[in-house]
Design an enzyme around this catalytic site. Structure first.
Site, PDB file in Angstrom:
ATOM      1  N   ASP A  93      24.078 -12.711   5.611  1.00  0.00           N
ATOM      2  CA  ASP A  93      24.501 -11.677   6.900  1.00  0.00           C
ATOM      3  C   ASP A  93      23.063 -11.271   5.478  1.00  0.00           C
ATOM      4  O   ASP A  93      23.787 -10.084   5.340  1.00  0.00           O
ATOM      5  CB  ASP A  93      25.570 -11.297   7.054  1.00  0.00           C
ATOM      6  CG  ASP A  93      24.606  -9.935   8.253  1.00  0.00           C
ATOM      7  OD1 ASP A  93      24.121  -9.644   8.418  1.00  0.00           O
ATOM      8  OD2 ASP A  93      26.000  -9.292   8.454  1.00  0.00           O
ATOM      9  N   GLU A 115      33.882  -3.896   2.176  1.00  0.00           N
ATOM     10  CA  GLU A 115      33.528  -4.068   3.003  1.00  0.00           C
ATOM     11  C   GLU A 115      34.581  -4.305   4.144  1.00  0.00           C
ATOM     12  O   GLU A 115      34.544  -5.323   4.328  1.00  0.00           O
ATOM     13  CB  GLU A 115      32.560  -5.560   2.989  1.00  0.00           C
ATOM     14  CG  GLU A 115      31.453  -5.270   4.114  1.00  0.00           C
ATOM     15  CD  GLU A 115      31.879  -6.203   5.166  1.00  0.00           C
ATOM     16  OE1 GLU A 115      33.089  -5.574   6.057  1.00  0.00           O
ATOM     17  OE2 GLU A 115      31.596  -7.676   5.448  1.00  0.00           O
ATOM     18  N   GLU A 170      40.041  -4.796  13.427  1.00  0.00           N
ATOM     19  CA  GLU A 170      40.781  -5.527  12.062  1.00  0.00           C
ATOM     20  C   GLU A 170      41.759  -4.272  11.430  1.00  0.00           C
ATOM     21  O   GLU A 170      42.775  -4.614  10.621  1.00  0.00           O
ATOM     22  CB  GLU A 170      39.942  -6.396  11.099  1.00  0.00           C
ATOM     23  CG  GLU A 170      39.300  -7.133  11.744  1.00  0.00           C
ATOM     24  CD  GLU A 170      39.221  -8.077  10.920  1.00  0.00           C
ATOM     25  OE1 GLU A 170      38.030  -7.602   9.739  1.00  0.00           O
ATOM     26  OE2 GLU A 170      38.339  -9.433  11.254  1.00  0.00           O
ATOM     27  N   HIS A 182      25.954  -9.942  11.856  1.00  0.00           N
ATOM     28  CA  HIS A 182      27.333 -11.106  11.731  1.00  0.00           C
ATOM     29  C   HIS A 182      28.677 -10.302  12.639  1.00  0.00           C
ATOM     30  O   HIS A 182      29.244 -10.610  13.606  1.00  0.00           O
ATOM     31  CB  HIS A 182      28.308 -11.592  10.874  1.00  0.00           C
ATOM     32  CG  HIS A 182      29.217 -11.073  10.075  1.00  0.00           C
ATOM     33  ND1 HIS A 182      28.304  -9.907   9.133  1.00  0.00           N
ATOM     34  CD2 HIS A 182      30.874 -11.316  10.416  1.00  0.00           C
ATOM     35  CE1 HIS A 182      29.154  -9.395   8.668  1.00  0.00           C
ATOM     36  NE2 HIS A 182      30.626  -9.508   9.086  1.00  0.00           N
TER      37      HIS A 182
END
Length: 523
Positions: free
Chosen positions: A228, A321, A330, A471
């Site tokens: 990406d 990240e 998440e 992504h």
């Protein structure tokens, strides 16, 4: 990291009985025909037995491994770590003799529990048997009876080790399945969990969070992220174009994965970089760091940031990240904020430092028909009840920019240096300015990321439908019953975002728009 091939060698082959005669032919036959190949600890020579390898180490290099075992009073784990340490650094006999002068050993780290060589026979011998080999090591050529006995015991040990490894592999696979099953039962149970200062993510036990970290242990997800370019090049450009921010700084990389951000930081002038990751990919990251000669700058630690102990009290910069679908999926930002509150020095900064979430209206009757109206007539059967299962699941996909029918509205902005955990769950009113007269079939969500604080060269990227795809794609919330909208119309609504109490890494999103209220799950 190189792939290892499992050679199913001679442990299972039939071994001829050895006689008690003085003839060495059978000993020589076994030495010549054994499939076992053991690399010396100190040179590139390969030998075909454990005893022969240890004798070679003593006679050619002056290192008596069984004697070191006694001298350092090593248990099974200590012996394994020592062998892997010697293989890793190819140290000399003099270095080994001086290892305990300061009361500790250079192989004390658990990193040396990881075999340097696959199926290393030197790691498969019992310590009791190893001590029995000492007489052979010191005495030179083995006497016949001793050699026969030791060879038989070594073969039996190898066979037991092979059977044990196979049984352990099966047991670990079964255990993993049971853990996932138990986790599913826990997440679906109607239970509540108290909260602590560290938040719901910090409270998760390792077994509860295993599925999440296991997903990051496979190379494919890291390959997708590295490829990406929007993502990876934005982080690279931020660090390389702002080296004054990183010069001589101590940097913490939360969720370091393959170590790419850690290496960017090291190449941008950081004095020390500490990468932390709980997934198995950390072992590949260690090899990657060594392959790029950055091991003096970068230290990698396996574990959850909420549980590990860093080798420093404070860091100057935290990079991560952490973004998931719709930014907050998440809940990895929770871990970054934990690290910020625990380790960030005064005046330090988290990067990226600013991010926001935006919404826009979507008009795509074709896709709505394929996903929702489809259930009204399935081969002549009415299955409309399936809509109740389909609509509440948010869809992650790349949206055609032509289907966006309104201006975007920012619904929330986070300053990662100031935001607290409780603010990651929020409700916000919004207004979407409609740009096309059509049917509104969905609402799309996406996020923007900014590297801004103290940066002379600011960097940002967007995951919106009008930008280069990433992504993360976009998150689409389908509306069960589309409604008409007019160009120029103000479409008012309200959104509520919160964690799923049964699975704090998942999100529950409620949209209230045009008198239609729907709750969606993102998991």
């Amino acid at each position: 990291m190189a792939e290892y091939t499992d050679h199913d060698g001679g442990a299972g082959e039939e071994v001829p009985e050895l006689s008690d005669s003085d003839d060495d032919e059978q000993w020589e036959w076994m030495e010549e025909n054994s499939d076992t190949s053991i690399l010396c600890l100190f040179c590139d020579r390969s030998l075909n037995s454990v005893s022969g390898t240890l004798q070679h180490c003593f006679s050619e290099h002056g290192v008596n491994i069984p004697e070191l075992l006694k001298q350092f009073r090593l248990d099974d784990y200590g012996y394994i770590k020592m062998i892997n340490y010697i293989r890793s650094v190819r140290c000399s006999a003099e270095t080994l003799q001086q290892c305990s002068d300061n009361g500790s050993f250079p192989w004390d780290s658990d990193d040396y529990m990881r075999p340097v060589l696959p199926d290393d026979p030197l790691l498969q011998i019992d310590l009791e048997e190893l001590c029995g080999v000492e007489a052979m090591v010191v005495g030179g050529q083995p006497c016949e009876g001793q050699a026969v006995d030791l060879l038989r015991r070594a073969q039996q040990a190898e066979e037991r080790a092979q059977r044990s490894e196979e049984a352990l592999a099966r047991a670990m696979e079964d255990l993993h399945k049971l853990k996932l099953l138990a986790q599913g039962l826990v997440l679906n149970a109607d239970t509540s969990r108290g909260s602590t200062a560290g938040g719901a993510i910090a409270e998760l036990r390792e077994d509860e969070d295993e599925a999440y970290f296991s997903s990051y242990g496979h190379y494919s997800i890291h390959e997708e992220m590295l490829k990406d370019k929007v993502r990876t090049e934005s982080y690279r450009d931020f660090m390389h174009l702002n080296q004054d921010v990183f010069k001589d700084k101590v940097v913490l990389d939360v969720g370091c994965g393959t170590g790419i951000l850690s290496m960017f930081a090291a190449r941008s002038g950081a004095k020390k970089v500490i990468g932390v990751d709980q997934s198995e990919i950390i072992y590949q990251a260690m090899d990657i760091v060594r392959s790029n000669n950055l091991q003096e700058t970068i230290t990698l630690i396996k574990g959850r940031i909420e549980e590990v102990t860093l080798p420093v009290e404070k860091v100057d910069i935290i990079i991560s990240e952490w973004m998931g679908y719709f930014l907050l999926f998440e809940s990895m930002l929770d871990s970054v904020l934990y690290a910020r509150d625990m380790y960030l020095a005064e005046g330090g900064s988290v990067y990226p430092d600013v991010c926001n979430i935006s919404l826009a209206a979507v008009g795509d009757t074709q896709k709505h028909g394929e996903r929702i109206a489809f259930w009204d007539d399935v081969y002549g059967f009415q299955m409309a009840c399936m809509k109740k299962a389909v609509v509440p699941e948010a869809v992650v996909e790349v949206l055609s920019p032509d289907t966006v029918i309104s201006d975007a509205a920012v619904i929330q902005t986070f300053d990662c240096n100031k935001v607290c955990l409780s603010e990651l769950e929020f409700a916000a009113d919004f207004t979407l300015k409609v740009t096309k007269t059509t049917q509104c079939t969905a609402v799309v969500g996406y996020f923007d990321i900014f590297f801004d604080r103290s940066c002379g060269n600011k960097v940002m990227f967007s995951t919106g439908p009008h930008c280069t795809k990433t992504h993360w794609k976009q998150t689409v919330f389908l509306i069960e019953e589309p409604f008409p909208v007019q160009s120029g119309e103000d479409l008012a609504g309200k959104i509520t975002v919160r964690k799923n109490r049964k699975d704090p890494r998942a999100l529950i999103v409620t949209l209230d728009i045009a008198n239609r209220k729907q709750t969606y799950s993102l998991q």
